[in-house]
Motif scaffolding. Structure first.
Motif, short mmCIF file in Angstrom:
data_model
loop_
_atom_site.label_atom_id
_atom_site.label_comp_id
_atom_site.label_asym_id
_atom_site.label_seq_id
_atom_site.Cartn_x
_atom_site.Cartn_y
_atom_site.Cartn_z
N LEU A 51 0.88 -1.17 0.00
CA LEU A 51 0.00 0.00 0.00
C LEU A 51 0.91 1.22 0.00
N VAL A 52 0.72 2.10 -0.98
CA VAL A 52 1.54 3.31 -1.07
C VAL A 52 0.63 4.53 -0.99
N VAL A 53 0.70 5.24 0.11
CA VAL A 53 -0.06 6.47 0.28
C VAL A 53 0.76 7.59 -0.35
N LEU A 54 0.16 8.27 -1.33
CA LEU A 54 0.85 9.36 -2.00
C LEU A 54 0.29 10.70 -1.55
N TYR A 55 1.20 11.65 -1.36
CA TYR A 55 0.77 13.01 -1.04
C TYR A 55 1.71 13.97 -1.78
N ASP A 56 1.22 15.20 -1.96
CA ASP A 56 1.99 16.15 -2.76
C ASP A 56 2.66 17.23 -1.92
N VAL B 69 3.40 2.13 -8.22
CA VAL B 69 3.26 3.57 -8.51
C VAL B 69 3.45 3.80 -10.01
N ARG B 70 4.48 3.19 -10.56
CA ARG B 70 4.75 3.34 -12.01
C ARG B 70 3.59 2.79 -12.84
N GLU B 71 3.09 1.61 -12.47
CA GLU B 71 2.02 0.99 -13.25
C GLU B 71 0.68 1.70 -13.11
N GLU B 72 0.33 2.12 -11.90
CA GLU B 72 -1.02 2.65 -11.66
C GLU B 72 -1.19 4.13 -11.98
N ILE B 73 -0.11 4.92 -11.84
CA ILE B 73 -0.27 6.35 -12.13
C ILE B 73 0.75 6.87 -13.15
N GLY B 74 1.61 5.99 -13.66
CA GLY B 74 2.52 6.37 -14.73
C GLY B 74 3.68 7.25 -14.30
N ILE B 75 4.03 7.23 -13.02
CA ILE B 75 5.15 8.03 -12.54
C ILE B 75 6.26 7.11 -12.05
N ALA C 130 8.94 6.89 -9.86
CA ALA C 130 9.41 7.63 -8.69
C ALA C 130 10.93 7.70 -8.64
N LYS C 131 11.60 6.60 -8.94
CA LYS C 131 13.07 6.59 -8.89
C LYS C 131 13.66 7.57 -9.90
N ALA C 132 13.11 7.59 -11.11
CA ALA C 132 13.63 8.47 -12.16
C ALA C 132 13.47 9.95 -11.78
N HIS C 133 12.46 10.26 -10.99
CA HIS C 133 12.23 11.64 -10.55
C HIS C 133 12.94 11.96 -9.23
N GLY C 134 13.61 10.97 -8.66
CA GLY C 134 14.32 11.19 -7.41
C GLY C 134 13.44 11.16 -6.18
N PHE C 135 12.21 10.61 -6.32
CA PHE C 135 11.31 10.48 -5.17
C PHE C 135 11.63 9.19 -4.43
N VAL C 136 11.58 9.25 -3.11
CA VAL C 136 11.93 8.09 -2.30
C VAL C 136 10.69 7.56 -1.60
N VAL C 137 10.41 6.28 -1.82
CA VAL C 137 9.31 5.62 -1.12
C VAL C 137 9.75 5.35 0.30
N ASN C 138 8.94 5.75 1.26
CA ASN C 138 9.23 5.54 2.68
C ASN C 138 8.61 4.24 3.15
N ASP C 139 9.45 3.35 3.66
CA ASP C 139 8.98 2.09 4.22
C ASP C 139 8.76 2.31 5.71
N GLN D 206 5.97 11.11 -1.21
CA GLN D 206 5.62 12.48 -1.57
C GLN D 206 6.08 12.72 -3.00
N ILE D 207 5.15 13.18 -3.85
CA ILE D 207 5.48 13.49 -5.24
C ILE D 207 4.98 14.90 -5.56
N ASN D 208 5.40 15.39 -6.69
CA ASN D 208 4.97 16.71 -7.16
C ASN D 208 3.67 16.53 -7.94
N SER D 209 2.61 17.17 -7.49
CA SER D 209 1.30 17.01 -8.15
C SER D 209 1.23 17.71 -9.49
N ASP D 210 2.29 18.45 -9.87
CA ASP D 210 2.32 19.06 -11.20
C ASP D 210 2.67 18.03 -12.28
N LEU D 211 3.19 16.89 -11.87
CA LEU D 211 3.50 15.83 -12.84
C LEU D 211 2.21 15.22 -13.38
#
Length: 146
Positions: free
Chosen positions: A10-15, A53-59, A61-70, A102-107
Motif C-alpha cells: 500500500l503506497v499512500v501518495l501526497y503532494d 506507482v509506475r504501473e497505476e499512475i505512470g510516474i 518515482a526513482k527516475a524523478h528522485g522520489f523516495v518511497v518511505n517504508d 511524496q510526489i509533485n502534483s504538477d507531474l
C-alpha cells in the motif's frame, strides 16, 4: 488465470501541498484508495511499491528522485469476498506492507487501472477512503499542513 499472492504493498501518495492522492476503482466506483498491488514472485515489498506507482499512475518515482518511505508496518486483513476468486483456494487474509511517497502534483498522472483520481485534503481522504488500513496509513504517515 494465475492466482495473486496474498501479500501486497500500500503506497499512500501526497503532494507538496500535503494533499492525498485518491484513486477510484474501476470494478467498484464507490471504492477510493491509494496505490496498492500484490507482490510478484521474488519481489520485495519495496520493489512492489515502486512498481505499482509506475504501473497505476505512470510516474517512475526513482527516475524523478522520489523516495518511497517504508514504515515497517504490516496489516493483516480479511480479503473482500468479491475478490477471493483472485487468490489460491482457501486464502482469506492478505498481508499489506505500508509505504508513503511524496510526489509533485504538477507531474501528469496516467491512470491504467482506475476511473479517475483526485488530490484531496488529508481530512477529506480520511472520510472517502474505503479501507480502514488505508485510512490509518493516511492518518499516521501523511504530514499535516505546516
Amino acid at each position: 488465470m494465475a492466482y495473486k499472492k496474498p501479500e501486497s504493498a500500500l503506497v499512500v501518495l501526497y503532494d507538496q501541498h500535503y494533499r492525498v492522492l485518491l484513486l477510484q476503482r474501476q470494478d467498484d466506483p464507490t471504492f477510493w484508495q491509494s496505490v496498492t498491488g500484490a507482490l510478484e514472485d521474488g519481489e520485495l515489498p519495496l520493489e512492489t511499491a515502486y512498481r505499482e506507482v509506475r504501473e497505476e499512475i505512470g510516474i517512475d518515482a526513482k527516475a524523478h528522485g522520489f523516495v518511497v518511505n517504508d514504515h515497517g508496518k504490516q496489516n493483516k486483513y480479511v480479503i473482500r469476498s468479491r475478490w477471493l476468486h483472485r487468490y489460491p483456494p482457501g486464502t482469506v487474509h492478505n498481508t499489506e506492507h505500508v509505504f508513503s511517497l511524496q510526489i509533485n502534483s504538477d507531474l501528469p498522472i496516467v491512470l491504467t487501472e482506475h476511473l479517475q483520481y483526485e488530490w484531496v485534503s488529508k481530512d477529506e481522504a480520511l472520510t472517502r477512503l474505503w479501507s480502514p488500513s488505508n485510512r490509518e496509513a493516511v492518518s499516521l504517515f501523511v504530514p499535516s499542513v505546516p
